[in-house]
Design an enzyme around this catalytic site. Structure first.
Site, PDB file in Angstrom:
ATOM      1  N   LYS A   9       0.841  -1.197   0.000  1.00 45.09           N
ATOM      2  CA  LYS A   9       0.000   0.000   0.000  1.00 45.09           C
ATOM      3  C   LYS A   9       0.877   1.248   0.000  1.00 45.09           C
ATOM      4  CE  LYS A   9      -4.071  -2.018   0.495  1.00 45.09           C
ATOM      5  NZ  LYS A   9      -5.422  -1.590   0.131  1.00 45.09           N
ATOM      6  N   GLN A  69      -1.117 -13.044  10.106  1.00 44.86           N
ATOM      7  CA  GLN A  69      -1.574 -12.858   8.733  1.00 44.86           C
ATOM      8  C   GLN A  69      -0.320 -12.634   7.911  1.00 44.86           C
ATOM      9  OE1 GLN A  69      -3.964  -9.444   9.566  1.00 44.86           O
ATOM     10  NE2 GLN A  69      -2.286  -8.012   9.302  1.00 44.86           N
ATOM     11  N   ASP A 125      -2.808  -6.197   0.212  1.00 46.16           N
ATOM     12  CA  ASP A 125      -1.452  -6.478   0.722  1.00 46.16           C
ATOM     13  C   ASP A 125      -1.417  -7.561   1.795  1.00 46.16           C
ATOM     14  OD1 ASP A 125      -2.779  -4.799   2.519  1.00 46.16           O
ATOM     15  OD2 ASP A 125      -0.977  -3.715   3.122  1.00 46.16           O
ATOM     16  N   ASP A 137      -2.907  -8.878  17.339  1.00 38.99           N
ATOM     17  CA  ASP A 137      -3.658  -8.138  16.333  1.00 38.99           C
ATOM     18  C   ASP A 137      -4.894  -8.941  15.900  1.00 38.99           C
ATOM     19  OD1 ASP A 137      -3.200  -5.698  14.443  1.00 38.99           O
ATOM     20  OD2 ASP A 137      -3.748  -7.338  13.081  1.00 38.99           O
ATOM     21  N   ASN A 138      -6.056  -8.307  15.922  1.00 46.95           N
ATOM     22  CA  ASN A 138      -7.298  -8.939  15.442  1.00 46.95           C
ATOM     23  C   ASN A 138      -7.494 -10.404  15.846  1.00 46.95           C
ATOM     24  OD1 ASN A 138      -8.459  -6.760  14.092  1.00 46.95           O
ATOM     25  ND2 ASN A 138      -7.250  -7.126  12.245  1.00 46.95           N
ATOM     26  N   GLU A 144      -6.383  -7.339  20.808  1.00 44.28           N
ATOM     27  CA  GLU A 144      -6.847  -6.166  20.076  1.00 44.28           C
ATOM     28  C   GLU A 144      -8.143  -6.541  19.353  1.00 44.28           C
ATOM     29  OE1 GLU A 144      -6.214  -3.256  16.347  1.00 44.28           O
ATOM     30  OE2 GLU A 144      -6.241  -5.430  16.288  1.00 44.28           O
ATOM     31  N   LYS A 188       0.957   4.481   9.539  1.00 41.37           N
ATOM     32  CA  LYS A 188       0.881   3.079   9.127  1.00 41.37           C
ATOM     33  C   LYS A 188       1.458   2.863   7.723  1.00 41.37           C
ATOM     34  CE  LYS A 188      -2.802  -0.404   9.210  1.00 41.37           C
ATOM     35  NZ  LYS A 188      -4.218  -0.621   9.472  1.00 41.37           N
ATOM     36  N   TYR A 189       1.388   3.917   6.904  1.00 32.73           N
ATOM     37  CA  TYR A 189       1.810   3.755   5.512  1.00 32.73           C
ATOM     38  C   TYR A 189       3.016   4.601   5.127  1.00 32.73           C
ATOM     39  CZ  TYR A 189      -2.903   1.891   5.507  1.00 32.73           C
ATOM     40  OH  TYR A 189      -4.027   1.173   5.815  1.00 32.73           O
TER      41      TYR A 189
END
Lengths: 662, 662
Positions: free
Chosen positions: A250, A310, A345, A381-382, A410, A522-523
């Protein structure tokens, strides 16, 4: 009837705490108390007795604690957990014929009835106890039996029969032949203190470079450890440190195509440089990371690793274990989507794969790998997008090897999913605090967390902001809003965290009509001037110092709300059980205007009489006031201070007016 | 990991109704509904599906009922119980990949995205279903698969993919490979209708003689059957009919020594003439009793037997089974006592005896003996003084032989003990209604019975008076108080009863400062002139007729309270689920003065608009009123009527004003 023992007459019901009928453990940290209650009763009018049985991770046998009757057939007892690991508890109760007899004897004796036959019945009970006892207790019980049987001096026999000595002995050697033991052994998961009291600071390590434009490294991170520790944080959470994928990377502001030089989202984990067990080369080497972990410890901080299960499409797993992913009919790997949104991504793991056991084991090995590197805290995460059974297994497995590990969930998701993850083992969890702003919202939410069963298994960790969330009230409320939300997070919950540099600098530019950061870190690579004028370093330091110095702020369940007559003023308090530490907080929830009103404080509970004056010391502004009575006036100008954090102390009597207890 | 199936992703929690995590069954009568709810969810964002599974006493296989999503991960489904006996229910849920796919396809298609690869994923799901199906369904699913695979007409494929036809087929052949089934099978104890709706009349058979001074007989009882049935009662409860002990027989007014001719308490059971399987000779013969049971049936009534498991010192058990009793050190048998009070005419059974199994079996044989004589209803005296395990076993055993048996628990004891007896099997129970008088007391108590879990297992039976209890408000409130308490009992609870003749004649002479009858029938022969002027026969008849004609009064859980602005006026309503029968009751709780006030009725719930007028018909006074709006004025003079029992009906539109729906 079979072997049912029809002579067990005691019923034990409605045991609390008890999560889903013992399916899940309750949670405590070392030193905390477990207060156990139950309905315990028998048929008829006989006296009963009950015992709480508990044992710690190293105890071979039950330890007993006598239960006390409260009212309405409710009994209670407590124990303190002292070691990390799993405790168990259960209950046992029995009809206590000796006690029934004693009570009846007393009534008959006082009513002037003849008790010469009754005392012989008692003698038989005492004889029974002497046979269960040994040594000098057995001897003494025998002596008493013989004395009673002689029936010489009824007055003396009566006073001996109801003596403390006999009661103690009879309790010790009670007849438990027909005792009922509760059908379940309930569990307490005991963790180290940081599970309950922790102060988090989140950074993107790549943005920690000392020069603008240069990619930060683990060595750069070392340089800022002292400053973060000095602010009073004890957990430094680094966003993922693994190699970042290149395929479908991204661009800035989450654009579909990255431009040359774009660094991509660190959550797109894995490239030809490695996966979840590797570090991103631009951050440094594995040994740099291990050194950072060690240095952080020297500053009294722990590094938390981001556990994001992930992959980027370039992750080695995709080639090595194609069966761990979903493949579309056109032969491409399925990336993450929430239709019509696409996350090109990232490819999710396929938990319904036939090779789930192999995959679970590999993921467990990832956790153990980082434990080996010194990590004891994982920010997951998630977790709500991976099966519940997986987490329950993983956490149990990991804790069996390393009991002090902490997992922060999270799970920004629906309440029941979030609570389920907490029940099955996550130590702490993100919460809805981020979106609870009004007095009613905050009060209702805190009552759910502290006054329902939830408090037994769900430890909140309050975050005013995260890299993904810049909530509306922070977008518009300016510096004051950040200060107000910090005080709320830090005093309502014993664990809280901030997405560090952006919070210190109250960055509030958002994507239009979204609660997301514009030009999100983040990007892209960021450079933050932490010492920019107006930064919140001193304010944050002061709040964290107050937390550290006041034990009552190091728990969450002890929260109480106090009435104010202004809906913009939220009043609440916490105190230690012995009342040696009492904190009262008043927050102005209006970041724009001065608000004032009358606050009602339950002074009697704090041992203060209505006519007595008492000292309140605002630890935030360092002002001192003398108050009197239940209702007192408060006024807060958000441009000066968003809140009062009062320490309340009884004034010394017979001493000078300006001394008070320390 | 062992054989844990890590691919089961659905969690099923918090299932309701569910008494003590399935330890006890819930209760229903034939024809009632069971509404089952649960939290059901999976990780991630996939669609899920869930099914309620239930089976009746004769069903070999589960019957399925699809669950509907309500909100916040809560799902529900229902079933109707149709047979007496034990039903079971449980739940199953699974991730529905087809539904997830369908939802995503819809979003993508509407967003104009390319779905040519996605439809092939769907085709694979449909193919899977075709393999699970057979016959024409399998054929049709195959056809659809083939049609999609051709990828010719995307619009047509899309509309076929989201068609009702396909949804129905895919639901029917859903892929449940990784379904989670709830860990417990929960139970429903289904009883006959009288378990829920019953109207009791209590008599001492010995006082039913047609001439004063003569001991009444079963033949005398036959003579009054018609009159009692005509008043609308369907259960005639006779105090114990067994031989009465002579040793330590109590005299009139519970005096210690009986005088010649004193008849004693019928609860002092057993003499040389027999015990629990015999009848008191002065009442007649066993065949007289059997004849009475039969005659009662002819009048639409059932005789209830008093099951008092205790003995007089003369009971044959005392000699035959000395080990079933407690013997004191002086060799005498232990009589009942509640120190310093003594009950010399009664000896309790010793349930901790080593021969408890033999004793349990004997007591069971007593119940079966009377079942053989035609009895199907037992009023159980003081069940709370016998072990819980005994009752659970006894009721299960008896019901396995005779499922229609009803047990009424006379447990005037602490709430948790009372509820425990209900949970373990008693059909109905006496309650605290007898002492709940004020609006707040009645409202709080009824909410506990109808709006908490208690409603699932505890069926109240309301008694304004009993031979043991003449409550204070009946002592002072006169005839009006008896009428008021009758209306309350008969309309708040679907089962109620009166201690008959004394109630009809509003006998209210009490022992000084006690809630006990002076010259209690328990200790002496009585002659009641049921037709004495002012008797309540007509009033009782009318109230029972209203109960019989209005199905909404034949349930208790459907109770709702309505606001009144006068604390002496209690307003409440009941209605059938289809609103075809609506009753609204207003009671003046003040037996002395006229009270008036405004009553608020939730007319919208009854389908009446605020501007619409509606007819209220007072079934008690037979007056009709036209009301309008939510608030209406009511006034009650207790000397005329203690209450209104309104039937509410919507007025016919486009018809004459005075017609209304029947």
């Amino acid at each position: 009837m079979g072997d049912t023992n029809g002579r067990k007459r005691v019923v034990i019901e409605n045991v609390a705490p008890n999560i889903d009928n013992g399916r899940f453990p309750i949670k405590r940290v070392v030193g905390e108390m477990v207060l156990v209650e139950a309905d315990i009763f028998a048929d008829g009018h006989d006296s009963i007795a009950a015992m709480l049985l508990y044992r710690g991770p190293d105890d071979k046998q039950w330890i007993e604690s006598p239960m006390q009757f409260i009212e309405n057939d409710r009994w209670q007892a407590e124990f303190i957990v002292e070691k990390i690991g799993m405790y168990s508890y259960t209950l046992t109760g029995w009809v206590d014929h000796f006690k029934s007899w004693q009570k009846a004897l007393e009534k008959k004796f006082l009513a002037g009835q003849d008790i010469r036959v009754d005392i012989l019945t008692g003698a038989a009970y005492i004889k029974g106890a002497s046979q269960r006892a040994s040594g000098k207790d057995a001897k003494r019980l025998s002596e008493i039996t013989d004395f009673i049987k002689k029936k010489k001096d009824i007055d003396k026999i009566f006073s001996l029969s109801t003596s403390d000595e006999l009661i103690t002995l009879m309790d010790q050697y009670a007849d438990r032949s027909f005792a009922t033991t509760y059908e379940k052994e309930l569990a307490v998961s005991v963790e180290r203190n940081k599970a309950l009291f922790s102060t988090w600071f989140e950074i993107f390590p790549r943005s920690c470079s000392s020069e603008p434009g240069r990619h930060g490294t683990f060595r750069d991170c070392e340089g800022i450890l002292a400053g973060i520790a000095k602010m009073g944080f004890d957990v430094l959470y680094l966003t993922p440190i693994h190699p970042i994928g290149k395929t479908n990377r991204k661009g800035k502001n989450n654009t579909l195509v990255a431009e040359p030089g774009d660094v991509g989202s660190p959550w797109a984990i894995g490239s030809e440089e490695g996966g979840h067990k590797a570090v991103h080369p631009e951050l440094g080497t594995m040994s740099d990371y291990e050194r950072l972990v060690k240095k952080a410890r020297e500053h009294g901080m722990e590094i938390a690793l981001d556990l994001a299960f992930q992959c980027s499409p370039d992750h080695p797993y995709v080639k090595e274990h194609p069966e761990w992913f979903i493949w579309r009919p056109d032969g491409t790997v399925q990336f993450a989507e929430n239709p019509p949104k696409k996350y090109e991504d990232i490819v999710p793991l396929y938990f319904e794969t036939e090779n789930w056991q192999e995959m679970w084991n590999e993921l467990k090995s990832v956790v153990l790998f980082w434990i080996d590197k010194g990590i004891r805290i994982f920010r997951v995460d998630n977790p709500h997008t991976k099966p519940f059974a997986f987490w329950e297994w993983l956490i149990r497995e990991v804790k069996s090897e390393c009991p002090e590990v902490i997992f922060l969930s999270e799970a920004f998701t629906r309440p029941k999913v979030k609570y389920c993850l907490a029940k099955l083992g996550f130590t702490q969890s993100y919460t809805y605090f981020t979106w609870r702003n009004t007095k009613q919202e905050l009060t209702m939410y805190m009552k759910e967390l502290t006054q329902t069963d939830v408090r037994e298994y769900f430890r909140p960790n309050f975050w005013p902001n995260t890299p993904d969330i810049l909530p509306e009230h922070l977008q518009y409320g300016g510096r004051q809003a950040f200060m107000m939300r910090l005080v709320l997070a830090a005093t309502l919950s014993s664990s809280y965290g901030i997405y560090g540099p952006t919070f210190m600098l109250y960055i509030n530019e958002a994507v239009t009509e979204k609660e997301e950061y514009l030009n999100a870190e983040k990007y892209e690579l960021k450079y933050w001037d932490w010492d920019q004028p107006g930064n919140l370093r001193d304010f944050i330091t002061r709040v964290n110092k107050i937390r550290k110095e006041n034990p009552c702020l190091q728990a969450t369940r002890n929260l109480e709300f106090y009435e104010t007559d202004n809906d913009h003023l939220l009043g609440y308090g916490k105190f230690t059980e012995d009342l040696s530490n009492v904190i009262l907080v008043v927050v102005n929830l209006d970041a724009f205007h001065t608000q004032s009103g009358w606050l009602t404080i339950p002074i009697r509970k704090l041992g203060i009489e209505p006519g007595e004056s008492y000292l309140v010391h605002d630890l935030l502004g360092d002002d001192k006031y003398i108050w009197q009575g239940e209702r007192n006036y408060v006024e807060l100008n958000p441009h000066i201070s968003p809140a009062y954090i009062f320490s309340i102390k009884k004034r010394l009597r017979r001493e000078t007016d300006f001394d008070y207890y320390m």
